[in-house]
Design an enzyme around this catalytic site. Structure first.
Site, PDB file in Angstrom:
ATOM      1  N   ARG A 224       0.944  -1.416   0.123  1.00 57.56           N
ATOM      2  CA  ARG A 224       0.141  -0.028  -0.026  1.00 57.56           C
ATOM      3  C   ARG A 224       0.827   0.968   0.441  1.00 57.56           C
ATOM      4  NH1 ARG A 224      -3.766  -3.025  -1.775  1.00 57.56           N
ATOM      5  NH2 ARG A 224      -5.412  -3.362  -0.532  1.00 57.56           N
ATOM      6  N   HIS A 272      -0.998   0.014  -9.841  1.00 58.47           N
ATOM      7  CA  HIS A 272      -1.708  -0.816  -8.861  1.00 58.47           C
ATOM      8  C   HIS A 272      -2.533  -1.586  -9.307  1.00 58.47           C
ATOM      9  CE1 HIS A 272      -3.897  -0.654  -4.587  1.00 58.47           C
ATOM     10  NE2 HIS A 272      -3.460  -1.908  -5.280  1.00 58.47           N
TER      11      HIS A 272
HETATM   12  C1  GLV Z   1      -4.330  -5.423  -3.834  1.00 55.65           C
HETATM   13  O1  GLV Z   1      -4.566  -4.360  -3.563  1.00 55.65           O
HETATM   14  C2  GLV Z   1      -4.952  -6.406  -3.264  1.00 55.65           C
HETATM   15  O2  GLV Z   1      -5.205  -5.551  -1.844  1.00 55.65           O
HETATM   16  O3  GLV Z   1      -6.317  -7.241  -3.494  1.00 55.65           O
END
Ligand code: GLV
Length: 309
Positions: A224, A272
């Site tokens: 994150r 991401h």
């Molecule tokens: C992606 O970032 C997840 O948490 O699945």
């Protein structure tokens, strides 16, 4: 008894279809359509807007459709004292492992730097590296970290991991807790962050930690954005202590156009996408948990509230 899907991207219909394909008699709604709020007992969420979980008087379970649940804890208006579940999925773990492997190999074979040189018309062979030269350190040995660790061992890397409790993964040296962190960092040439984002891990990728890595270390954050102190990374890249970084996650997503990461030659960015839940793969555990909820049975992959993951 019905499920509501709450997310702000364009995947609500995709999830709805996947749920109905595997259980056609299921009552499932998008939070954007007119639906009977009192019938909702489970919310399937991904980065929902703050407040969107409040209008359901009979909600009994909040299910994240991804591995992370940090966004649920960040919503002060989310009902408290309800169980939260997260996704633990083989495909999610495999995808993450493949992505991190690609970033590691790209760094190791200098592909990231050759691409920068190519765009400038520079022909300059760099030092050759082999897999056997490198020690990879993984922060976090949960489902994703474990999968990656096992794969890296198979490829011939030296692998070590850091976690809250001792882990026994074949070929992987396990370092534990605060006392083990220094030793772990000292020998880590490529650091991969796969920790859950909690109060304890927020900002863990900071200057003090980077300084304990050997000079020339490379940092990969696929967990994150909140784990990383952006300015500290930039400082350590600019002063040459770190050789580069591979980032998939950011404090703000999409990353604002003016952010310094965009044009940094030592930063390899992806939006991401390292590992994203595949609906067909994940839906069975969502349906299983809905069934367990209806039958008062223990849930799969329930978050431990004290730990925050
Ligand atoms: C992606 O970032 C997840 O948490 O699945």
């Amino acid at each position: 008894m019905a499920i509501v899907i709450i997310r702000q991207d364009d995947k609500i219909e995709l999830w709805k279809k996947a749920l109905l394909a595997q259980q056609p008699d299921l009552e499932v709604y998008s939070y954007l359509e007119k639906h009977p709020k009192e019938k909702i007992d489970m919310a399937l969420v991904w980065k929902h807007p703050n407040g969107a979980l409040a209008p359901y008087p009979n909600l009994k379970l909040i299910a994240s459709s991804g591995a992370g649940v940090d966004f649920i804890f960040e919503d002060d208006t989310a009902p408290k004292n309800l169980p939260i579940t997260r996704v633990v999925d083989d495909m999610l773990a495999k995808d993450m492992s493949e992505h991190v492997l690609a970033v590691i190999l790209s760094h190791l074979k200098n592909l990231d730097r050759y691409r920068v040189n190519q765009l400038k018309g520079i022909w300059q062979p760099m030092q050759y590296h082999r897999i056997s030269d490198f020690t990879i350190g993984i922060l976090g040995l949960g489902a994703l970290g474990k999968e990656l660790a096992g794969d890296l061992v198979k490829y011939g890397f030296k692998v070590q991991g850091w976690s809250n409790s001792q882990k026994n993964i074949q070929g992987v040296t396990s370092f534990v807790g605060e006392p083990g962190l220094g030793e772990f960092l000292k020998t880590t040439q490529i650091l991969v962050c796969l920790l859950p984002l909690t109060e304890a891990t927020t900002g863990i990728l900071n200057k003090e930690l980077f300084k304990q890595l050997p000079k020339g270390a490379f940092v990969i954050n696929v967990a994150r954005g909140g784990h990383l102190v952006d300015e500290d990374l930039l400082e350590m890249l600019n002063n040459g202590h770190l050789s580069g970084a591979g980032l998939d996650v950011y404090h703000q997503e999409p990353l604002p156009k003016e952010h310094a990461f965009w044009n940094h030659e030592k930063i390899q960015m992806t939006p991401h996408y390292a590992s994203v839940s595949d609906t067909d793969s994940v839906v069975p555990q969502i349906l299983e948990n809905h069934n367990r909820l209806l039958n008062n049975k223990p849930l799969l992959n329930e978050v431990v509230m004290d730990k925050g993951y």
